[in-house]
Design an enzyme around this catalytic site. Structure first.
Site, PDB file in Angstrom:
ATOM      1  CG  ASP A  32      50.261  49.158  48.658  1.00  0.00           C
ATOM      2  OD1 ASP A  32      49.051  48.892  48.479  1.00  0.00           O
ATOM      3  OD2 ASP A  32      51.053  49.379  47.741  1.00  0.00           O
ATOM      4  CB  THR A  74      42.823  43.442  51.358  1.00  0.00           C
ATOM      5  OG1 THR A  74      42.895  44.860  51.414  1.00  0.00           O
ATOM      6  CG2 THR A  74      44.072  42.903  50.683  1.00  0.00           C
ATOM      7  CB  SER A  99      35.139  37.897  49.221  1.00  0.00           C
ATOM      8  OG  SER A  99      33.766  37.590  49.052  1.00  0.00           O
ATOM      9  CG  ASN A 100      32.090  41.915  45.512  1.00  0.00           C
ATOM     10  OD1 ASN A 100      31.570  43.006  45.668  1.00  0.00           O
ATOM     11  ND2 ASN A 100      32.426  41.450  44.322  1.00  0.00           N
ATOM     12  CG  PHE A 101      32.793  45.751  51.121  1.00  0.00           C
ATOM     13  CD1 PHE A 101      32.103  45.822  52.311  1.00  0.00           C
ATOM     14  CD2 PHE A 101      34.109  45.354  51.144  1.00  0.00           C
ATOM     15  CE1 PHE A 101      32.715  45.517  53.511  1.00  0.00           C
ATOM     16  CE2 PHE A 101      34.744  45.040  52.331  1.00  0.00           C
ATOM     17  CZ  PHE A 101      34.046  45.121  53.528  1.00  0.00           C
ATOM     18  CG  HIS A 133      37.976  39.977  38.708  1.00  0.00           C
ATOM     19  ND1 HIS A 133      37.414  38.763  39.017  1.00  0.00           N
ATOM     20  CD2 HIS A 133      37.379  40.888  39.513  1.00  0.00           C
ATOM     21  CE1 HIS A 133      36.522  38.929  39.970  1.00  0.00           C
ATOM     22  NE2 HIS A 133      36.485  40.206  40.286  1.00  0.00           N
ATOM     23  CG  HIS A 134      40.971  44.530  37.011  1.00  0.00           C
ATOM     24  ND1 HIS A 134      42.175  44.502  37.675  1.00  0.00           N
ATOM     25  CD2 HIS A 134      40.007  44.622  37.956  1.00  0.00           C
ATOM     26  CE1 HIS A 134      41.965  44.590  38.969  1.00  0.00           C
ATOM     27  NE2 HIS A 134      40.657  44.662  39.174  1.00  0.00           N
ATOM     28  CE  LYS A 137      40.171  39.218  42.079  1.00  0.00           C
ATOM     29  NZ  LYS A 137      40.342  40.086  43.279  1.00  0.00           N
ATOM     30  N   GLY A 143      38.241  36.353  45.559  1.00  0.00           N
ATOM     31  CA  GLY A 143      37.617  36.069  46.853  1.00  0.00           C
ATOM     32  C   GLY A 143      36.125  35.860  46.728  1.00  0.00           C
TER      33      GLY A 143
END
Length: 239
Positions: A32, A74, A99-101, A133-134, A137, A143
């Site tokens: 981390d 992140t 926010s999302n790749f 989401h899971h 998260k 994001g």
């Protein structure tokens, strides 16, 4: 390409597998926080950051100061985003935050913006966003949901902002749900008394996010400046 992985959870491990399959080498793995790890910009081409909100800004800025470009996925740290860009420019480094790749999600972003332009004059429709989401998260809304809302706000001057669930008439409500084993689903809905229009992106696994991050790192290598996934998509689709 030599890659440093900042954040070595499930996403980091998926990124490692895809990077190696594409011929790259992961030369540093950080759980981390980047403290107590030696960074050598001559041995690391790009860092990919999927750490935690409390560690992200330190990780990113430390990389810039060690001549290492950063791809960051992140979320939850964006109060420091402008500071990160400033440090990147001061150090003549390179940076992509998204926010999302997922390449599919970034196509979805393009569709969302085009739809928002088309819907801005249709006052009978209300708009809302749902994300699922899971349960692991940490942040809510996601994001990606915030990015979708910001795109809509750019195209519709009558909307003043977004809120998590309890929104006023001039705000976009975002509904965040947490369920077991859901990589990520986002739906934008325009609803009226007459009909409903929906666009949805459903991730089937983490591989799409990981692949997009590695493709972004390939794009960022040997560059300087601040970039977005729109730049990466433009490079991919220019032919």
């Amino acid at each position: 390409m030599n890659i440093a992985l900042l954040g070595y959870g499930r996403m980091g491990k998926t990124i490692e597998k895809i990077a190696e399959d594409r011929g790259h080498e992961v030369v540093l793995k950080v759980s981390d926080d980047i403290d107590n790890h030696e960074l050598d910009g001559s041995k690391i081409d790009v860092a990919i950051d999927f750490s935690i909100p409390d560690a992200a800004f330190k990780n990113i800025s430390t990389c810039f100061r060690n001549n290492i470009p950063v791809v960051s996925g992140t979320t939850g740290w964006l109060d420091n985003y402008e500071k990160a860009k400033k440090i990147c420019n001061e150090e003549n480094s390179a940076f992509i935050y998204a926010s999302n790749f997922s390449l599919g999600v970034n196509v979805f972003f393009e569709l969302n913006q085009k739809l928002a332009k088309m819907m801005q004059g249709l006052e009978d429709y209300s708009v809302e966003i749902e994300e699922i989401h899971h349960t692991q998260k940490l942040d809510a809304p996601s994001g990606t949901a915030i990015s979708l809302a910001q795109q809509i706000l750019q195209e519709n001057s009558k909307l003043k902002g977004w809120q998590l669930e309890d929104a006023d008439a001039d705000e976009i409500p975002i509904f965040a749900k947490r369920e077991e084993n859901v990589p990520g689903t986002h739906t934008v809905t325009y609803d009226s008394e007459i009909d409903k229009i929906e666009i949805t992106h459903t991730a089937k696994s983490r591989k799409g996010f990981a692949l997009g991050a590695v493709v972004a790192a390939e794009y960022l290598k040997d560059k300087s400046g601040i970039f977005t996934m729109k730049d990466v998509l433009s490079e991919l689709f220019k032919n």
